[in-house]
Structures are given as structure tokens and as C-alpha cells.
Design an enzyme around this catalytic site. Structure first.
Site, PDB file in Angstrom:
ATOM      1  N   GLY A  94       0.830  -1.209   0.000  1.00 21.77           N
ATOM      2  CA  GLY A  94       0.000   0.000   0.000  1.00 21.77           C
ATOM      3  C   GLY A  94       0.855   1.246   0.000  1.00 21.77           C
ATOM      4  N   ARG A 140       3.862   6.107   1.829  1.00 18.80           N
ATOM      5  CA  ARG A 140       4.290   7.514   1.866  1.00 18.80           C
ATOM      6  C   ARG A 140       3.699   8.270   0.687  1.00 18.80           C
ATOM      7  NH1 ARG A 140      10.336   7.906  -0.590  1.00 18.80           N
ATOM      8  NH2 ARG A 140      10.198   6.163  -2.029  1.00 18.80           N
ATOM      9  N   ASP A 144       4.047  -4.836  -7.377  1.00 20.41           N
ATOM     10  CA  ASP A 144       3.410  -3.575  -6.962  1.00 20.41           C
ATOM     11  C   ASP A 144       3.922  -2.407  -7.800  1.00 20.41           C
ATOM     12  OD1 ASP A 144       5.776  -4.375  -5.384  1.00 20.41           O
ATOM     13  OD2 ASP A 144       5.642  -2.350  -4.573  1.00 20.41           O
TER      14      ASP A 144
END
Ligand code: AMP
Ligand code: MG
Length: 485
Positions: free
Chosen positions: A92, A95, A254
């Protein structure tokens, strides 16, 4: 932090509204002393954003997430991912934040996204921050990639935050405002699949189809069509990386988009001397994401995408696996076809792609053996097509075998003009990027401006830009990039 309404700009909260389970509504950390380091005025105009406004204090508030425009619901997006082959169920945006979306000139949506905007619930041990160097690096390389006509996320601005960031040493902090067709990744689907909620997975897939592959909605099996579309987009993308000598450096699932845009410029670099095993990332000790391994890494990631989609491909899981395998099995030939067609054009030829690929293969062997600078050599080759082979021959000490290759190639009557349209003269060479970043961190933005001027018009040879066309100086040594950005 101040939350108020920016007059000039509204943002959609399309993702937040349609897929609330796939993110956490969140606010950017406040920015003590925003200083705009670079603004992409052309991109701003394309998005209907007023550069004059973006240069005001309110504009800086917008670019840092400190002034949330009307309609926006900033979210930290959830995703999983295989990192160097190991699965992390919950990565996820640690930052980063999706601020919201704007409509682009073709009526599609573009994400406005912040990187370095503070800790989120996905931050784990991280500080949520980013330093000036790596954010400017992403700005330079992504804009260079765009100018090279390679699908990529874009960079709208880098704003220094005035907040120091602790890395190996204390560094000045910054925030990148990024623009993308979307931030849906292979890892987004892995996350949705891992929830076990097939309806959620279906919603994510429908959302992806709606944003990127609306034609898939007409197909008899829309989710298979989605898989096939992503396979094709990635086969084309990675072929373009290979053709231009780009090493992404961290092809985790990702960091692979559904849209087919290049994303997440961390430890990336362009090769100088042609070397299939080129690796720049200090953490890629096994060379998993080495230059020549990129097509295989993409294929592997797409297999993870297909696995995540299995429940949607067919009610019968044996049938689903068969469909997935069949689709995934087309990746190598699609990739090869894209690469061969690209090489044919780079060599200025009009003959058959396969013949051009054979000729290109022989050339690459010669380049590798003599450690020839890939970009400079290909650009010099158009001069050979114009009748002067000396600049190209100068790259070799043993010219006999190159001369044989040259004879074979010249017999096919290459077009020098066609070559100059596709073989760049200016790429963000590692030594130039490092020079520009070091100066910017010291407050001198001129080298950054000059480098951007060179690499954002990469095919157009200009006087005064000679040093931007040259290879790395001999004392530059072996280059390493760092993921700890
Ligand atoms: P990346 O290598 O940039 O693709 O990041 C991989 C994961 O680590 C993502 O979930 C990021 O959000 C997270 N991450 C990277 N750097 C930081 C940081 N400084 N603080 C929090 N999370 C981070
Ligand atoms: Mg990433």
C-alpha cells in the site's frame, strides 16, 4: 494543517468513491516551508491546471496535499506485491496519496498523486517521506521517458518541504506530484484477491476495464479480455524499455501498472556500454531485474496477475487455469514481435521484422564484445546510412567483423531520416542525472534545467548540448543506484 477550498481547481474522488475498500481516506502531512523546485507547465496545461496558480502559495498547498480542493477525498491506496519474488500481503501507499482525478483532454481520468506526503496506515517502519534527490530523479527520468514516447507516469512538480529526512545522512525533504492514467497495479489485484471477496475483485476488474480497456467490456469474457489487454500492453512496454536501454531496477508486482505505463522510478538507469547483465540497484544482488531479464520478469509478474484473476475467468477453475495459461503463453511471442518491429525501425529498415531481428542480434553481440555505448552508437549509425561509416566504426578497435555487419546492413538501404526519428541523442545518462541532483540539493537548479531541456527533446540534435550526448566519463566507474529513497 489547513483544509480549505482552492478556487481554481476541483478534483474528482472517482477511485475513493468506487472502490472505498481499496484505500484509506487520509491527509498529507503538513509542509512547513514549501518551495517549488520544478513545475511542468506543459503537463499542467494539458490537465487544464493554471501554472500561474500552481506557483502561488495556495498552488503549493495543492501540490503538497495541504490544501485539499473541492470534491477531493485523498486516499492511501491498498495493494499487495511480490518483492524480489517474495509475497507481501499488505504494502500500500506508505508515503503516498492519491489526491484525486482530473479529466484529461480525451475525456479520460488522470490521477494526481503525491509521493513523500507523510506516513499513512501502510507506512510500517517507514517515515513516509522522500528526499529532494530521488524525487527530482523520478521527475527527470519519467519526463525523459515520455519524450522518448514510452508510456509512463508523468511528473507535474517537485516541492521542497523544508523538512529534513533521515537516510544514511540527513537530507532535505521533498514531495513529487505525479500524474498517471491510474495507479492500479498487479499488486492491487493481488490485494483484492487475497481478501477472498470475489465481488470486490470483480469491482476492481470492472473499474480497470472502465478506466483503461473499455473495449474489453464488449468481449464475450471481459475479464479474459482484460488479462489479454494487460499482457499486450506490458509486452509492448518492456520491448520499448529494451529498445532504449532502460533498466527499471525494481520490477516488483506492486510496481507494474495495469495501464501499461512505466511506474516508480527508484533505482532505474539507462545502460551506457551495451551489457545484457547490467544491474544498477544496490539491493538487486542476484541480478533478478538485470537488463536482459526484464521480459522474463514481466512475464512472471503477469502470471501473478492471471492467478489473481482466476476466480473471474471462469466458474470452473480448471477451465479458468486453462484460459489463463493460454493468454500468458502468448507473452513471449508478443514481446519478440514488438522488439523485432522496434529494432527494424531503429535500424532504418523496411524489410521483414524477423530478418531485422537477426541482423540486430548480430549487432548487439558486437556491441557487447566491444563494450560499445548503446545510445551513442545507434545514433551514429544514421551517419553511416548517409555514406560516412567512420563515426560508427570508431566505436570498435577490431573493425573487421563490424565492417562485415555494416556491409550486410547497408545492402538493405537503411533510411537515415527514419533512424534519427527513433534513436535518441540525449538520454538521462547516469553521470548527468547525478550531477544535476547534487547541484539541486545545493540550491543550484541550473544543471537540472539544462538536463531537462536536453532529455525532453531527445531526438533533436542541438548546438551547445554536446556534453549531454557524450557517454559517461572514464572515471565515473561502476554505477550503483539505491532503493532506500
Ligand atoms: P517502492 O520500492 O517505492 O515501490 O515501495 C515499496 C513499498 O514501500 C510501498 O508500499 C511504499 O509505500 C513503501 N515505502 C517506501 N518508502 C517508504 C517510506 N519512506 N515510508 C513509508 N513507506 C515507504
Ligand atoms: Mg512502488
Amino acid at each position: 494543517m489547513s483544509v480549505s477550498t482552492a478556487p481554481a481547481i476541483t478534483l474528482d474522488n472517482h477511485f475513493a468513491r468506487h472502490l472505498p475498500e481499496m484505500g484509506v481516506a487520509w491527509q498529507a502531512a503538513d509542509v512547513p516551508e514549501a518551495e517549488l523546485l520544478v513545475l511542468n507547465e506543459q503537463l499542467a496545461a494539458e490537465l487544464g491546471l493554471d501554472s500561474g496558480y500552481l506557483r502561488t502559495p495556495d498552488g503549493a498547498g495543492l501540490l503538497t496535499g495541504n490544501l485539499v480542493p473541492a470534491g477531493a477525498t485523498p486516499v492511501a491506496q491498498a495493494y499487495a506485491g511480490h518483492q524480489f519474488g517474495g509475497y507481501s500481503p499488505r504494502l500500500g501507499d506508505g508515503r503516498a496519496l492519491l489526491l484525486g482525478e482530473v479529466a484529461d483532454s480525451d475525456g479520460g481520468l488522470r490521477d494526481i498523486h503525491l509521493k513523500g506526503s507523510g506516513r499513512t496506515p501502510f507506512a510500517r517502519g517507514g517515515d513516509g517521506l522522500a528526499a529532494i534527490g530521488p524525487m527530482l530523479r523520478e521527475y527527470i527520468v519519467s519526463e525523459a521517458m515520455h519524450a522518448l514516447r514510452i508510456p509512463t507516469t508523468r511528473s507535474l512538480a517537485v516541492v521542497a518541504t523544508g523538512r529534513p529526512v533521515q537516510r544514511e545522512e540527513l537530507l532535505p525533504g521533498a514531495l513529487l506530484t505525479r500524474v498517471a492514467a491510474s495507479h492500479l497495479r498487479v499488486g492491487t489485484f493481488q490485494y483484492a484477491r487475497a481478501t477472498g471477496d470475489i465481488e470486490l475483485l470483480r469491482q476492481v476488474a470492472d473499474y480497470a476495464i472502465d478506466r483503461h480497456y473499455s473495449e474489453a467490456a464488449q468481449a464475450p469474457n471481459r475479464y479474459l479480455a482484460l488479462l489479454e489487454s494487460v499482457i499486450s500492453a506490458q509486452a509492448s512496454l518492456v520491448a520499448q524499455w529494451m529498445l532504449v536501454g532502460f533498466v527499471h531496477g525494481v520490477m516488483n508486482t506492486d510496481n507494474m501498472t495495469i495501464s501499461g505505463e512505466t511506474i516508480d522510478y527508484g533505482p532505474c538507469a539507462f545502460i551506457d556500454a551495451f551489457n545484457p547483465s547490467a544491474v544498477y540497484s544496490s539491493i538487486d544482488t542476484m541480478g533478478r531485474y538485470a537488463y536482459a531479464n526484464q521480459p522474463a520478469a514481466a512475464h512472471w509478474n503477469l502470471t501473478r496477475f492471471a492467478e489473481a484473476l482466476l476466480p473471474l475467468l471462469d466458474e470452473n477453475q480448471d477451465e479458468a487455469v486453462m484460459l489463463a495459461e493460454e493468454a500468458i503463453g502468448t507473452f513471449p511471442s508478443q514481446y519478440s514481435a514488438e522488439w523485432s518491429a522496434g529494432m527494424r525501425i531503429k535500424l532504418g529498415l523496411e524489410n521483414d521484422d524477423d530478418d531485422a531481428a537477426t541482423l540486430a542480434g548480430k549487432l548487439l553481440t558486437l556491441l557487447e564484445e566491444s563494450q560499445v555505448d548503446y545510445t551513442s552508437f545507434l545514433r551514429s549509425l544514421s551517419t553511416a546510412a548517409r555514406g560516412n561509416a567512420e563515426p560508427a566504426r570508431d566505436f570498435f578497435t577490431d573493425t573487421a567483423r563490424f565492417d562485415a555487419w555494416l556491409g550486410e546492413w547497408l545492402a538493405l538501404k537503411p533510411s537515415a531520416e527514419a533512424m534519427d526519428r527513433v534513436n535518441p541523442i540525449y538520454i538521462p545518462r547516469n553521470h548527468l542525472v547525478e550531477e544535476a541532483l547534487a547541484a539541486a540539493v545545493d540550491g543550484d537548479l541550473e544543471p537540472l534545467g539544462n538536463l531537462l531541456a536536453a532529455v525532453t527533446a531527445p531526438f533533436e540534435e542541438r548546438e551547445g548540448f554536446e556534453r549531454y550526448a557524450a557517454g559517461a566519463p572514464d572515471d565515473f566507474g561502476s554505477y550503483r543506484t539505491f532503493c532506500g529513497t
